[in-house]
Design a protein around this motif. Structure first.
Motif, short mmCIF file in Angstrom:
data_model
loop_
_atom_site.label_atom_id
_atom_site.label_comp_id
_atom_site.label_asym_id
_atom_site.label_seq_id
_atom_site.Cartn_x
_atom_site.Cartn_y
_atom_site.Cartn_z
N LEU A 59 -8.81 6.14 -3.58
CA LEU A 59 -8.09 5.09 -2.85
C LEU A 59 -8.66 3.71 -3.18
CD1 LEU A 59 -7.73 6.79 0.68
CD2 LEU A 59 -5.96 6.53 -1.08
N MET A 60 -9.98 3.66 -3.33
CA MET A 60 -10.63 2.38 -3.67
C MET A 60 -10.17 1.88 -5.04
SD MET A 60 -14.28 3.41 -2.02
CE MET A 60 -15.34 2.09 -2.53
N GLU A 61 -10.06 2.81 -6.00
CA GLU A 61 -9.60 2.45 -7.35
C GLU A 61 -8.19 1.87 -7.32
OE1 GLU A 61 -9.68 5.85 -9.96
OE2 GLU A 61 -11.88 5.83 -9.95
N ARG A 62 -7.33 2.49 -6.53
CA ARG A 62 -5.95 2.01 -6.43
C ARG A 62 -5.88 0.72 -5.61
NH1 ARG A 62 -6.16 7.19 -7.27
NH2 ARG A 62 -4.46 8.32 -8.29
N GLY A 118 -3.64 6.43 5.61
CA GLY A 118 -2.65 7.13 6.44
C GLY A 118 -1.68 7.93 5.59
N ILE A 119 -1.14 7.30 4.54
CA ILE A 119 -0.18 7.99 3.65
C ILE A 119 -0.86 9.18 2.97
CG2 ILE A 119 1.19 7.73 1.51
CD1 ILE A 119 2.57 6.03 3.44
N ASN A 120 -2.11 8.98 2.57
CA ASN A 120 -2.86 10.05 1.91
C ASN A 120 -3.00 11.27 2.82
OD1 ASN A 120 -4.59 11.27 -0.07
ND2 ASN A 120 -6.37 10.58 1.12
N ALA A 177 0.84 -1.21 0.00
CA ALA A 177 0.00 0.00 0.00
C ALA A 177 0.87 1.26 0.00
CB ALA A 177 -0.91 -0.01 1.23
N ALA A 178 1.88 1.27 0.88
CA ALA A 178 2.76 2.44 0.97
C ALA A 178 3.55 2.60 -0.32
CB ALA A 178 3.70 2.28 2.17
N ASP A 179 4.05 1.47 -0.83
CA ASP A 179 4.90 1.50 -2.02
C ASP A 179 4.12 2.07 -3.23
OD1 ASP A 179 7.51 0.84 -3.06
OD2 ASP A 179 6.48 -0.66 -4.29
N LEU A 180 2.87 1.63 -3.35
CA LEU A 180 2.05 2.07 -4.49
C LEU A 180 1.88 3.59 -4.50
CD1 LEU A 180 -0.95 0.24 -5.91
CD2 LEU A 180 -1.35 2.59 -5.28
N LEU A 181 1.52 4.15 -3.35
CA LEU A 181 1.29 5.61 -3.30
C LEU A 181 2.60 6.39 -3.36
CD1 LEU A 181 -1.66 6.12 -0.78
CD2 LEU A 181 -1.71 6.02 -3.28
N MET A 182 3.65 5.87 -2.70
CA MET A 182 4.92 6.60 -2.70
C MET A 182 5.53 6.65 -4.09
SD MET A 182 6.44 5.36 0.94
CE MET A 182 7.90 6.40 1.06
N GLU A 183 5.35 5.55 -4.85
CA GLU A 183 5.86 5.54 -6.22
C GLU A 183 5.08 6.55 -7.08
OE1 GLU A 183 5.45 1.97 -8.60
OE2 GLU A 183 7.02 2.72 -9.94
N GLU A 184 3.75 6.47 -6.99
CA GLU A 184 2.92 7.35 -7.81
C GLU A 184 3.20 8.83 -7.55
OE1 GLU A 184 -1.29 6.48 -7.69
OE2 GLU A 184 -1.79 8.42 -8.61
#
Ligand code: ATP
Length: 302
Positions: free
Chosen positions: A137-140, A123-125, A82-89
């Motif tokens: 967030l649901m889409e991702r 949390g990251i958001n 979860a963290a990796d997905l958002l941090m990369e994007e």
């Protein structure tokens, strides 16, 4: 001051139970098409995300710690993904450390991993003020697991497709929920594998169940509860049916296995009865983990 305030963030990752679970068909790609009534429970994993600062090599870094030694702390942990997905994007090059205080039974039909995943995304958001809405967030989240979108949404919902098509349902009447996980391990893959989707004799009346929930009728609701996976899992592990019967004997309005099991939940109208059942099951050697909770709220800070 502002920096300090955002040094860390805490989020709750709530578990779920299924009040209804039907398998409509097996698709050509091997996935099962389901119709499930998801209900959030008050029991949650505590998630803390700490910002450790910039990394020296300019790459993002994610470390994880948990109170359960057997859970992965590498990229196989759904919290990591979860963290990796958002941090990369969003090109976040920090080092972050995620602490998971795990309470939700693991591999137990309560979507604990998916919920940690959803909570870390939320949390990251918030932490990095990414401005993503729940819908975003649901889409991702669906890329990381079919139950993740529901875990972002929380509450009571109808989940269709492979679990990712969601329709909110009115909250269930207030109940006390006792959860008991017997000391057996059940693999979701094995249960679905053993299910013959075109030979299911009794499909639960999911639309009828929704009708009773919408009407606020607890007795009607429990009379319509059903889980096609329970027939598979209970056949293999009679202990599940025994715990269910024990809960009914101790005054539960209804009791059933959640998801692919083996956790059994009992719904009680009074706190007194729920506490008695909780105390009795706590001392029952057949149950490894027992909790008392309710249909709690989604992902607030704690
Ligand atoms: P579901 O109700 O969606 O079937 P489940 O309760 O059966 O979920 P989980 O507890 O979510 O199963 O996790 C099952 C597997 O996922 C575990 O064997 C574990 O190794 C792996 N996993 C990865 N990350 C996590 C996490 N954060 N928490 C729990 N399990 C995780």
């Amino acid at each position: 001051m502002e920096e300090k305030r955002y040094d860390h963030i805490r989020v709750r990752a709530h578990g779920k139970i299924n009040l209804g679970l039907d398998v409509v068909r097996k698709r050509e790609d091997g996935y099962h098409e389901v119709r499930m009534i998801m209900q959030q429970v008050g029991l949650y994993d505590g998630i803390e995300i700490l910002r450790m600062g910039r990394t020296s090599d300019g790459e993002r870094k994610i470390t994880i710690e948990t109170n359960l030694r057997y859970l992965p702390v590498n990229e196989n942990n759904l919290a990591y993904k979860a963290a990796d997905l958002l941090m990369e994007e969003f090109g976040i090059k920090d080092q972050i450390h995620i602490k998971i205080r795990k309470l939700i039974p693991v591999a137990a039909g309560m979507a604990g991993g998916s919920s940690d995943c959803a909570a870390v995304m939320q949390g990251i958001n918030r932490f990095y003020r990414l401005g993503l809405k729940k819908r975003d967030l649901m889409e991702r989240g669906v890329k990381l697991g079919a139950d993740v979108p529901y875990c972002v949404m929380g509450g009571t919902a109808l989940a269709e497709g492979i679990g990712e098509i969601l329709t909110p349902v009115r909250s269930i009447p207030p109940v006390y929920i006792v959860l008991a996980k017997p000391g057996i391990n059940v693999s979701t893959k094995m249960v679905y594998g053993a299910l013959k989707a075109d030979e299911i004799e009794h499909h639960p009346d999911i639309d009828g169940l929704i009708g009773e929930i919408e009407a606020g009728n607890l007795k009607g609701m429990v009379s319509k509860m059903g889980n096609v996976l329970a027939d598979v899992t209970e056949g293999l592990y009679p202990i599940i049916r025994q715990i269910k019967e024990e809960m009914i004997r101790m005054g539960a309005a209804g009791a059933m296995m959640s998801g692919s099991g083996p956790t059994v939940f009992g719904l009680f109208e009074t706190e007194e009865k729920a506490r008695e059942a909780y105390a009795a099951l706590k001392t029952d050697s057949r149950c490894r983990q027992v909790f008392i909770t309710d249909g709690g709220m989604a992902h607030e800070r704690y």
